[in-house]
Scaffold this motif. Structure first.
Motif, PDB file in Angstrom:
ATOM      1  N   ILE A   1      34.910  47.576  43.416  1.00  0.00           N
ATOM      2  CA  ILE A   1      36.283  47.955  43.094  1.00  0.00           C
ATOM      3  C   ILE A   1      35.853  48.216  41.708  1.00  0.00           C
ATOM      4  O   ILE A   1      36.034  47.422  40.935  1.00  0.00           O
ATOM      5  CB  ILE A   1      37.033  46.428  43.424  1.00  0.00           C
ATOM      6  CG1 ILE A   1      37.351  46.269  44.605  1.00  0.00           C
ATOM      7  CG2 ILE A   1      38.338  46.984  43.113  1.00  0.00           C
ATOM      8  CD1 ILE A   1      38.236  44.742  44.959  1.00  0.00           C
TER       9      ILE A   1
ATOM     10  N   ILE B   1      45.720  48.197  41.328  1.00  0.00           N
ATOM     11  CA  ILE B   1      45.010  48.775  42.695  1.00  0.00           C
ATOM     12  C   ILE B   1      45.907  49.389  44.399  1.00  0.00           C
ATOM     13  O   ILE B   1      46.979  48.250  44.906  1.00  0.00           O
ATOM     14  CB  ILE B   1      43.359  48.186  42.821  1.00  0.00           C
ATOM     15  CG1 ILE B   1      42.856  48.345  42.174  1.00  0.00           C
ATOM     16  CG2 ILE B   1      42.920  48.630  44.572  1.00  0.00           C
ATOM     17  CD1 ILE B   1      42.225  46.655  41.704  1.00  0.00           C
TER      18      ILE B   1
ATOM     19  N   GLU C   1      38.481  49.084  39.297  1.00  0.00           N
ATOM     20  CA  GLU C   1      38.897  48.052  38.201  1.00  0.00           C
ATOM     21  C   GLU C   1      37.952  46.555  37.614  1.00  0.00           C
ATOM     22  O   GLU C   1      38.448  46.222  36.767  1.00  0.00           O
ATOM     23  CB  GLU C   1      40.201  47.874  38.567  1.00  0.00           C
ATOM     24  CG  GLU C   1      41.212  49.401  38.293  1.00  0.00           C
ATOM     25  CD  GLU C   1      41.031  49.830  39.888  1.00  0.00           C
ATOM     26  OE1 GLU C   1      41.872  51.125  40.060  1.00  0.00           O
ATOM     27  OE2 GLU C   1      40.187  49.185  40.691  1.00  0.00           O
TER      28      GLU C   1
END
Length: 254
Positions: free
Chosen positions: A183, A245, A185
């Protein structure tokens, strides 16, 4: 119900020494379920530990095929026997499906609560609408609601409902079932803080008022690392980026 910010999810754990080690490391919230088929493992781990039993919050769940009133009572007693306890701190409706009927199921939980067999009635994998229905039926307060919650799956409305009605939201699968390292971020925040993506996921959840989490870990290294994530403070901008997200990947759908 007051729950520690980070507890231990036990699905898949089959060694009592893992439970005893977790307690030694400082875990005080153990979460299991009838369908995990390891309540006896959790019970044996508790027995092996030097931590007083009254210091550990133990939660288990009644599976969906046992939610008729007579099955709730029967399986709750079976769970207590496997756990080696006279009562359990928190008993959940695991999923509101199959044999679940709020008008019949929830009074059986109330009965166990009134008898002192359970310390609190928990719900798991409910929608806001299902939570509202449960609130109209239950005499006991909702002690906790457990739901899948991680950066890739941030369910709408459940946290605000928990805050409004003053119960903790218990986030399971907080590490996105091993996907945290993919992921962007999360990885970016991990790099800035010289931390792991897993620690960032836990810190992100811990920063949310009313949320506690129950990551699974088996080794002492990972058990200790998950607890240490409590001390990681993310910047507001980092939290906002993870909050934003735009993906919805439920890993454990009904």
């Amino acid at each position: 119900m007051q729950l520690p910010p980070i507890g231990l999810g036990t699905m898949g754990i089959d060694d009592p020494d893992v439970i005893a080690t977790a307690l030694e490391c400082g875990y005080r919230h153990l979460d299991t379920a009838q369908i995990y088929e390891n309540e006896a493992v959790v019970g044996e781990g508790l027995a092996r530990s030097t931590v007083p039993r009254e210091d550990a919050i133990v939660a288990t769940k009644v599976w969906a095929d046992s939610l008729a009133p007579e099955d709730v009572r029967r399986t709750a007693e079976e769970s207590l026997e496997r756990l080696g306890r006279e009562s359990v701190d928190l008993l959940y409706v695991h999923r509101p499906i199959e044999a679940y009927d709020p008008e019949r199921t929830l009074p059986a939980f109330d009965e166990l609560y009134d008898r002192g067999v359970i310390g609190g009635v928990g719900l798991s994998n409910f929608t806001v609408e299902e939570l509202e229905t449960a609130r109209t039926v239950l005499e006991a307060p909702i002690a906790a609601h457990q739901v899948e919650y991680h950066p890739l799956f941030q369910p709408e409305g459940l946290l605000s409902h928990a805050r409004e009605h003053s119960y903790p939201l218990v986030a399971y699968s907080p590490l996105a079932n091993g996907r945290a390292g993919g992921i962007d971020e999360v990885v970016a925040a991990a790099e800035r803080h010289d931390a792991t993506p897993e620690a960032v996921c836990l810190a992100w959840l811990a920063a949310k008022e009313g949320v506690v989490t129950i990551p699974k870990a088996s080794s002492r290294e990972h058990l200790e690392a998950n607890l240490e994530a409590r001390d990681l403070e993310l910047e507001p901008a980092e939290i906002d980026r993870i909050d934003g997200i735009d993906r919805t990947e439920e890993l454990f759908p009904e």
